[in-house]
Design a protein around this motif. Sequence first.
Motif, PDB file in Angstrom:
ATOM      1  N   GLU A 237       0.903  -1.541   0.130  1.00 42.50           N
ATOM      2  CA  GLU A 237      -0.307  -0.290  -0.075  1.00 42.50           C
ATOM      3  C   GLU A 237       0.828   0.966   0.026  1.00 42.50           C
ATOM      4  OE1 GLU A 237      -3.102  -0.248   3.624  1.00 42.50           O
ATOM      5  OE2 GLU A 237      -3.911  -1.930   2.376  1.00 42.50           O
ATOM      6  N   ASP A 238       1.745   1.465   0.396  1.00 47.56           N
ATOM      7  CA  ASP A 238       2.895   2.273   0.941  1.00 47.56           C
ATOM      8  C   ASP A 238       4.355   2.494  -0.491  1.00 47.56           C
ATOM      9  OD1 ASP A 238       1.580   3.373   2.611  1.00 47.56           O
ATOM     10  OD2 ASP A 238       2.090   1.838   4.003  1.00 47.56           O
ATOM     11  N   VAL A 239       4.144   1.818  -1.762  1.00 46.06           N
ATOM     12  CA  VAL A 239       4.728   1.780  -2.248  1.00 46.06           C
ATOM     13  C   VAL A 239       4.554   1.853  -3.872  1.00 46.06           C
ATOM     14  CG1 VAL A 239       6.287   0.086  -0.982  1.00 46.06           C
ATOM     15  CG2 VAL A 239       4.783  -0.906  -2.755  1.00 46.06           C
ATOM     16  N   LYS A 240       5.492   2.426  -4.948  1.00 48.74           N
ATOM     17  CA  LYS A 240       5.133   2.632  -6.028  1.00 48.74           C
ATOM     18  C   LYS A 240       6.074   1.735  -6.930  1.00 48.74           C
ATOM     19  CE  LYS A 240       8.874   6.720  -6.527  1.00 48.74           C
ATOM     20  NZ  LYS A 240       8.795   8.314  -5.995  1.00 48.74           N
ATOM     21  N   VAL A 241       5.725   2.303  -8.405  1.00 44.92           N
ATOM     22  CA  VAL A 241       7.003   1.259  -9.395  1.00 44.92           C
ATOM     23  C   VAL A 241       7.460   2.726  -9.476  1.00 44.92           C
ATOM     24  CG1 VAL A 241       6.584   0.499 -11.975  1.00 44.92           C
ATOM     25  CG2 VAL A 241       4.591  -0.212 -10.686  1.00 44.92           C
ATOM     26  N   ASN A 242       9.003   1.217  -9.003  1.00 47.02           N
ATOM     27  CA  ASN A 242      10.149   2.094  -9.734  1.00 47.02           C
ATOM     28  C   ASN A 242      10.410   2.877 -11.144  1.00 47.02           C
ATOM     29  OD1 ASN A 242      12.614   3.102  -9.912  1.00 47.02           O
ATOM     30  ND2 ASN A 242      13.741   0.682  -9.103  1.00 47.02           N
ATOM     31  N   PRO A 243      10.658   3.979 -11.460  1.00 49.00           N
ATOM     32  CA  PRO A 243      10.562   5.230 -13.033  1.00 49.00           C
ATOM     33  C   PRO A 243      11.088   4.025 -13.812  1.00 49.00           C
ATOM     34  CG  PRO A 243      10.941   6.313 -11.051  1.00 49.00           C
ATOM     35  CD  PRO A 243      10.780   4.871 -10.581  1.00 49.00           C
ATOM     36  N   THR A 244      12.240   3.076 -13.173  1.00 40.50           N
ATOM     37  CA  THR A 244      13.108   3.049 -13.647  1.00 40.50           C
ATOM     38  C   THR A 244      12.024   1.595 -14.527  1.00 40.50           C
ATOM     39  OG1 THR A 244      14.990   3.359 -12.788  1.00 40.50           O
ATOM     40  CG2 THR A 244      15.135   1.555 -14.655  1.00 40.50           C
ATOM     41  N   VAL A 245      11.748   1.162 -14.230  1.00 42.22           N
ATOM     42  CA  VAL A 245      10.667   0.254 -14.436  1.00 42.22           C
ATOM     43  C   VAL A 245       9.673   0.403 -16.283  1.00 42.22           C
ATOM     44  CG1 VAL A 245       9.102  -1.143 -14.233  1.00 42.22           C
ATOM     45  CG2 VAL A 245      10.368  -1.445 -12.564  1.00 42.22           C
ATOM     46  N   TRP A 246       9.023   1.559 -15.767  1.00 40.95           N
ATOM     47  CA  TRP A 246       8.592   2.395 -16.620  1.00 40.95           C
ATOM     48  C   TRP A 246       9.267   2.737 -17.607  1.00 40.95           C
ATOM     49  CZ3 TRP A 246       3.203   2.852 -16.621  1.00 40.95           C
ATOM     50  CH2 TRP A 246       2.377   3.017 -15.616  1.00 40.95           C
ATOM     51  N   GLU A 247      10.648   3.142 -17.525  1.00 40.38           N
ATOM     52  CA  GLU A 247      12.073   3.759 -18.063  1.00 40.38           C
ATOM     53  C   GLU A 247      11.827   2.456 -19.755  1.00 40.38           C
ATOM     54  OE1 GLU A 247      14.859   5.969 -17.392  1.00 40.38           O
ATOM     55  OE2 GLU A 247      13.832   7.307 -15.889  1.00 40.38           O
ATOM     56  N   ARG A 248      11.919   1.579 -18.852  1.00 40.74           N
ATOM     57  CA  ARG A 248      12.984   0.110 -19.252  1.00 40.74           C
ATOM     58  C   ARG A 248      10.718  -0.558 -19.985  1.00 40.74           C
ATOM     59  NH1 ARG A 248      15.055  -2.790 -14.492  1.00 40.74           N
ATOM     60  NH2 ARG A 248      17.446  -1.380 -14.657  1.00 40.74           N
ATOM     61  N   ALA A 249       9.953  -0.129 -19.707  1.00 43.58           N
ATOM     62  CA  ALA A 249       8.574  -0.243 -20.169  1.00 43.58           C
ATOM     63  C   ALA A 249       8.127   0.167 -21.563  1.00 43.58           C
ATOM     64  CB  ALA A 249       7.337  -0.695 -19.266  1.00 43.58           C
ATOM     65  N   MET A 250       8.933   1.009 -22.244  1.00 38.45           N
ATOM     66  CA  MET A 250       8.448   1.805 -22.844  1.00 38.45           C
ATOM     67  C   MET A 250       8.547   1.361 -24.191  1.00 38.45           C
ATOM     68  SD  MET A 250      10.165   6.737 -22.548  1.00 38.45           S
ATOM     69  CE  MET A 250       9.686   6.059 -24.198  1.00 38.45           C
ATOM     70  N   PRO A 251       9.705   0.468 -24.679  1.00 35.01           N
ATOM     71  CA  PRO A 251       9.071  -0.584 -26.049  1.00 35.01           C
ATOM     72  C   PRO A 251       8.408  -1.121 -26.206  1.00 35.01           C
ATOM     73  CG  PRO A 251      11.075  -0.149 -24.789  1.00 35.01           C
ATOM     74  CD  PRO A 251      10.738   0.077 -24.380  1.00 35.01           C
ATOM     75  N   CYS A 252       7.515  -1.562 -24.801  1.00 33.20           N
ATOM     76  CA  CYS A 252       6.110  -2.996 -24.777  1.00 33.20           C
ATOM     77  C   CYS A 252       5.093  -1.833 -24.289  1.00 33.20           C
ATOM     78  CB  CYS A 252       6.307  -3.085 -23.784  1.00 33.20           C
ATOM     79  SG  CYS A 252       5.623  -4.565 -23.672  1.00 33.20           S
ATOM     80  N   LEU A 253       5.444  -0.694 -24.114  1.00 31.25           N
ATOM     81  CA  LEU A 253       3.564   0.187 -23.391  1.00 31.25           C
ATOM     82  C   LEU A 253       4.303   1.068 -23.932  1.00 31.25           C
ATOM     83  CD1 LEU A 253       3.616  -1.014 -19.675  1.00 31.25           C
ATOM     84  CD2 LEU A 253       3.129  -2.373 -21.533  1.00 31.25           C
ATOM     85  N   VAL A 358       1.030  -4.032 -17.373  1.00 31.08           N
ATOM     86  CA  VAL A 358      -0.142  -4.359 -18.433  1.00 31.08           C
ATOM     87  C   VAL A 358      -0.959  -3.093 -18.908  1.00 31.08           C
ATOM     88  CG1 VAL A 358      -1.647  -5.904 -19.650  1.00 31.08           C
ATOM     89  CG2 VAL A 358      -0.507  -6.865 -17.315  1.00 31.08           C
ATOM     90  N   LYS A 359      -1.116  -3.137 -19.839  1.00 32.51           N
ATOM     91  CA  LYS A 359      -1.546  -2.149 -20.432  1.00 32.51           C
ATOM     92  C   LYS A 359      -2.740  -2.656 -22.107  1.00 32.51           C
ATOM     93  CE  LYS A 359      -0.430   1.744 -24.149  1.00 32.51           C
ATOM     94  NZ  LYS A 359       0.403   2.570 -25.329  1.00 32.51           N
TER      95      LYS A 359
END
Length: 363
Positions: A237-253, A358-359
Amino acid sequence: MDLRGCRCSSLKAAGVATKESSKSRASKKIKARNFLDIVQIDVYKYDGYHYLTFVDVATGKCWVKKIIKVNVAKKNKGLYKQRLTNCYRTWESELQAIPVYYAQSNSKVERLHRTLANLSRINSTTPDKIQGLVNDTFTSGGGIKDKEREEGDDNDDDTESEDEKVPYDGRVLKEGQYVRAKVNLRSRNKQDPFWGGVAKVTERKGRKQYYIYDGNRVTLRHISHLKNYDIGEKLLEDVKVNPTVWERAMPCLGPRPKFDVEYGNNKVRVNDDWRMKIVYLGYPGLRNMERVAMKIKDGKYQLLYLAVPDLPFEHWYKVLGDLDAEGWYGHEPKDEGEFWVSDKGDKVREESITWWLVKFRKR
């Protein structure tokens, strides 16, 4: 059909042509050379119905046909026999039947019955509708363990019944509980994790053994080789997705958009109106996943993103997997960096399962 009985079978001695492999003739276990050379057939009763089951010995592929209700068969044995015969003839008209002298000789189809029962209970369906999942499991590798067992692999530690030297501490697992199973030493390198992926307990057998389902196959494991697993709902409840993960997911999402509606982990409100909006659900929480999956299936949104754990044995996971998602990005425990971080970007825990971003796009 050619079902081998004992070695002293009178039919075999009489020279009846069989399609067993050379290894099969010298072994207690029946084996076949080619697809559909030898098929094991049996009648199976489940949840008030009789089913006719077929298993190909060479590949393990199965077929299941619903025949008749059990109470109707008791009242009208002629109808039961007629339907059984018609079902048998429909499947294959050129079968050479050889009787089985011992139940062990029909082991493949007997094991199929257990698998059908377990998967039918897990997925709330019937054996004739679950046969596709059984066949998918085998073709994706689910039949490997059974094949090893048939070839005399007595060292497989699936049941761990030999682990009687470990004192039993009275621990009891509940049906539906998440566990991790110890990885077989023969299939693990020194650098690999000692415990495998997450599975769900489906049934207890005796005092110390449990059937577990990992989304691929049902196995029987000793409790000393099962470890309780908690996904950590409160901590998430007190955490978030690592911004680095969002960057690595760009080619896919693609690039992370500006969200119209954004929820924290375990804080999703399923009854909210998402029409024509870009929505981020975070991690909805296990208690909400079933309803979330149904709402995503309705498609009343513009874009929708969420984070989910890799739990392929859950129904909601199968629902999401069947939808036409625009992209899935997975972060495994061995990947560099953390999937979940604190608001300051710090590591919060060690992950032992894969997490997905997932998108979905409005259909």
